[in-house]
Design an enzyme around this catalytic site. Structure first.
Site, PDB file in Angstrom:
ATOM      1  N   LYS A 107      37.151  -3.133  -6.281  1.00  0.00           N
ATOM      2  CA  LYS A 107      38.309  -4.029  -6.284  1.00  0.00           C
ATOM      3  C   LYS A 107      39.079  -3.866  -7.593  1.00  0.00           C
ATOM      4  O   LYS A 107      38.484  -3.846  -8.672  1.00  0.00           O
ATOM      5  CB  LYS A 107      37.856  -5.481  -6.120  1.00  0.00           C
ATOM      6  CG  LYS A 107      38.985  -6.504  -6.097  1.00  0.00           C
ATOM      7  CD  LYS A 107      38.420  -7.891  -5.803  1.00  0.00           C
ATOM      8  CE  LYS A 107      39.508  -8.951  -5.748  1.00  0.00           C
ATOM      9  NZ  LYS A 107      39.992  -9.309  -7.098  1.00  0.00           N
ATOM     10  N   TYR A 130      30.816  -8.872 -11.268  1.00  0.00           N
ATOM     11  CA  TYR A 130      31.336  -8.471 -12.568  1.00  0.00           C
ATOM     12  C   TYR A 130      30.187  -7.785 -13.298  1.00  0.00           C
ATOM     13  O   TYR A 130      29.105  -8.368 -13.424  1.00  0.00           O
ATOM     14  CB  TYR A 130      31.803  -9.679 -13.384  1.00  0.00           C
ATOM     15  CG  TYR A 130      33.101 -10.297 -12.926  1.00  0.00           C
ATOM     16  CD1 TYR A 130      34.185  -9.503 -12.570  1.00  0.00           C
ATOM     17  CD2 TYR A 130      33.250 -11.681 -12.889  1.00  0.00           C
ATOM     18  CE1 TYR A 130      35.383 -10.075 -12.168  1.00  0.00           C
ATOM     19  CE2 TYR A 130      34.445 -12.266 -12.494  1.00  0.00           C
ATOM     20  CZ  TYR A 130      35.501 -11.451 -12.136  1.00  0.00           C
ATOM     21  OH  TYR A 130      36.696 -12.026 -11.740  1.00  0.00           O
ATOM     22  N   SER A 152      32.031 -15.636  -5.374  1.00  0.00           N
ATOM     23  CA  SER A 152      32.483 -15.270  -6.714  1.00  0.00           C
ATOM     24  C   SER A 152      31.306 -15.111  -7.666  1.00  0.00           C
ATOM     25  O   SER A 152      30.347 -15.886  -7.630  1.00  0.00           O
ATOM     26  CB  SER A 152      33.434 -16.333  -7.260  1.00  0.00           C
ATOM     27  OG  SER A 152      33.723 -16.092  -8.627  1.00  0.00           O
ATOM     28  N   HIS A 211      44.402  -8.652  -9.256  1.00  0.00           N
ATOM     29  CA  HIS A 211      43.727  -9.906  -9.614  1.00  0.00           C
ATOM     30  C   HIS A 211      44.680 -11.099  -9.531  1.00  0.00           C
ATOM     31  O   HIS A 211      44.612 -12.033 -10.333  1.00  0.00           O
ATOM     32  CB  HIS A 211      43.120  -9.810 -11.018  1.00  0.00           C
ATOM     33  CG  HIS A 211      41.833 -10.580 -11.173  1.00  0.00           C
ATOM     34  ND1 HIS A 211      40.614 -10.083 -10.780  1.00  0.00           N
ATOM     35  CD2 HIS A 211      41.582 -11.814 -11.663  1.00  0.00           C
ATOM     36  CE1 HIS A 211      39.668 -10.968 -11.038  1.00  0.00           C
ATOM     37  NE2 HIS A 211      40.233 -12.044 -11.566  1.00  0.00           N
ATOM     38  N   THR A 214      34.301  -5.726  -9.084  1.00  0.00           N
ATOM     39  CA  THR A 214      35.638  -6.005  -9.596  1.00  0.00           C
ATOM     40  C   THR A 214      35.838  -5.272 -10.910  1.00  0.00           C
ATOM     41  O   THR A 214      35.115  -5.505 -11.879  1.00  0.00           O
ATOM     42  CB  THR A 214      35.845  -7.514  -9.772  1.00  0.00           C
ATOM     43  OG1 THR A 214      35.722  -8.148  -8.488  1.00  0.00           O
ATOM     44  CG2 THR A 214      37.217  -7.821 -10.335  1.00  0.00           C
TER      45      THR A 214
END
Length: 426
Positions: free
Chosen positions: A300, A158, A130, A324, A184
């Site tokens: 994503k 991100y 992550s 999500h 993402t």
């Protein structure tokens, strides 16, 4: 790594232990697993890890979409031996399953991402680190290497407002052995999450979930420059806000004592809030990634078939159909409902993965039958982490893989490639 008959093997293990009065470390039932984790976690932790956007109708719809599809088995097909392996981005994986990126895992367990990394490595299942991890990607990579050299891992990105920081994250992901980047796109703004809002709780304000940032040389250098936000609000000075400030200092590299007089922990939180994330992204910005990493980039958060076509045209190496986990937009379409049109638009040019709503092996089977190349597992492994750390994660993932194996066999499939739309009703 997984044994060839993981389904019956897992059943036998559980039942033999049961003869001796022993039960599984974590509940096998998805509903009981969730209930047990809720009882274990604090209100703030549960709100962040289990909550969704708005009325949480998207979360409900994710589950309903799986429930609407019914498996129609075929018989007399000699499914004695089943091949669960898949080829994904040039690598043969033991099963069509990845562990989705989930931030702030230290809310669930002190070992956080490290426990997940070790469990994933022991099973050969890719772990997507992550961007909002509690442990740096380098530490997690080392933990995986210690268990199984070369264990597969990807990195979720991100896109920050700082391209320099994005480039640094990409370099680090390559250096620590990640084999793909997951950009993402559904979290360019933070969704409206009533559970967190009702508690006034955002983990990042306490310095949680910032490990990728506070270990990054570019981010640390940026701390020397004040954030240009003169009108920024500050929390009221209370015992709780003082405790939050101490927590920031304790979680910043070096620990509480070293950081007591340092302004860096607070500066790190302010810098993160100012730089996360970037809603101005456009398709042409993807060129930046191509020039800064050799790794394949998957997008994503794709739910619309036209976006899938655009992703392929702009060089994406894969697509992850995801809402999500229902955390971003209330009333959004279920990921599984969006899957067939995205698969059709991708037209076999890139792999398509399914994320959001997966709770068991039969869900993975349904995603495969609807055209996904693999599926991502999220909250269930976090619940296992909360209950029993690394062992809990390993048991949850093993149970999902065992159910997938048995579902394949009972549906008359000898490989994951045999799962097709003709095997589903509804």
């Amino acid at each position: 790594m997984l044994q060839s008959d993981v389904g019956r093997g897992r059943q036998t293990e559980i039942y033999l232990r049961g003869v001796g009065g022993l039960r599984p470390t974590v509940p096998v039932s998805a509903a009981r697993l969730e209930a047990a984790a809720r009882a274990r976690l604090s209100a703030r932790a549960w709100a962040y890890l289990a909550g969704g956007a708005g009325s949480e109708s998207t979360m409900t719809e994710n589950a309903a979409a799986f429930a609407r599809r019914r498996i129609v088995p075929r018989v007399l097909r000699n499914a004695e031996t089943r091949d669960r392996s898949v080829l994904l981005l040039g690598r043969r994986l033991p099963a069509p399953l990845l562990l989705a990126p989930i931030g702030v895992l230290d809310l669930a367990h002190p070992q956080a991402d490290l426990a997940v990394a070790r469990a994933a490595a022991s099973l050969g299942v890719p772990f997507i680190f992550s961007n909002q991890a509690s442990v740096s990607m380098e530490e997690c990579a080392r933990a995986m290497e210690a268990v199984a050299p070369g264990a597969p891992r990807w990195f979720q990105l991100y896109w920050s407002r700082s391209d320099e920081l994005v480039a640094s994250f990409l370099r680090r992901a390559e250096a620590c052995g990640c084999s793909a980047i997951v950009l993402t796109l559904d979290t360019t703004l933070l969704g409206w999450r009533p559970r967190d809002l009702d508690l006034g709780s955002l983990p990042f304000l306490r310095g949680r979930g910032l490990a990728q940032y506070t270990t990054d040389p570019v981010f640390r250098r940026h701390l020397r420059t004040a954030v240009d936000d003169p009108g920024a609000a500050r929390p009221p000075i209370t015992l709780r806000s003082v405790a939050a400030a101490l927590e920031q200092k304790a979680r910043f590299p070096g620990g509480l004592l070293r950081n007591l007089r340092s302004g860096e922990p607070r500066a790190a939180v302010r810098r993160f809030l100012a730089s996360y994330s970037r809603p101005s992204l456009r398709w042409q910005d993807l060129e930046f990634l191509k020039t800064h990493t050799r790794l394949p980039v998957l997008l994503k958060g794709v739910l619309h078939p036209e976006d899938a076509r655009m992703a392929v045209e702009h060089g994406a190496a894969g697509i992850i159909v995801s809402n999500h986990g229902g955390r971003q937009v209330d009333g959004e379409t279920a990921s599984l409902d969006a899957l067939p049109a995205v698969v059709e638009a991708a037209a076999g040019r890139v792999p398509v993965l399914l994320d959001s709503g997966v709770r068991g092996g039969s869900d993975v089977f349904k995603a495969l039958a609807m055209g996904a190349n693999a599926a991502c597992l999220g909250r269930p492994y976090v619940y296992g982490l909360a209950l029993a750390g690394e062992r809990g994660v390993r048991e949850v993932v093993t149970n999902v893989l065992a159910e997938l194996d048995l579902t394949l066999g009972l549906a008359g499939c000898t490989s994951v490639a045999d799962a097709s739309p003709a095997m589903l009703a509804g």
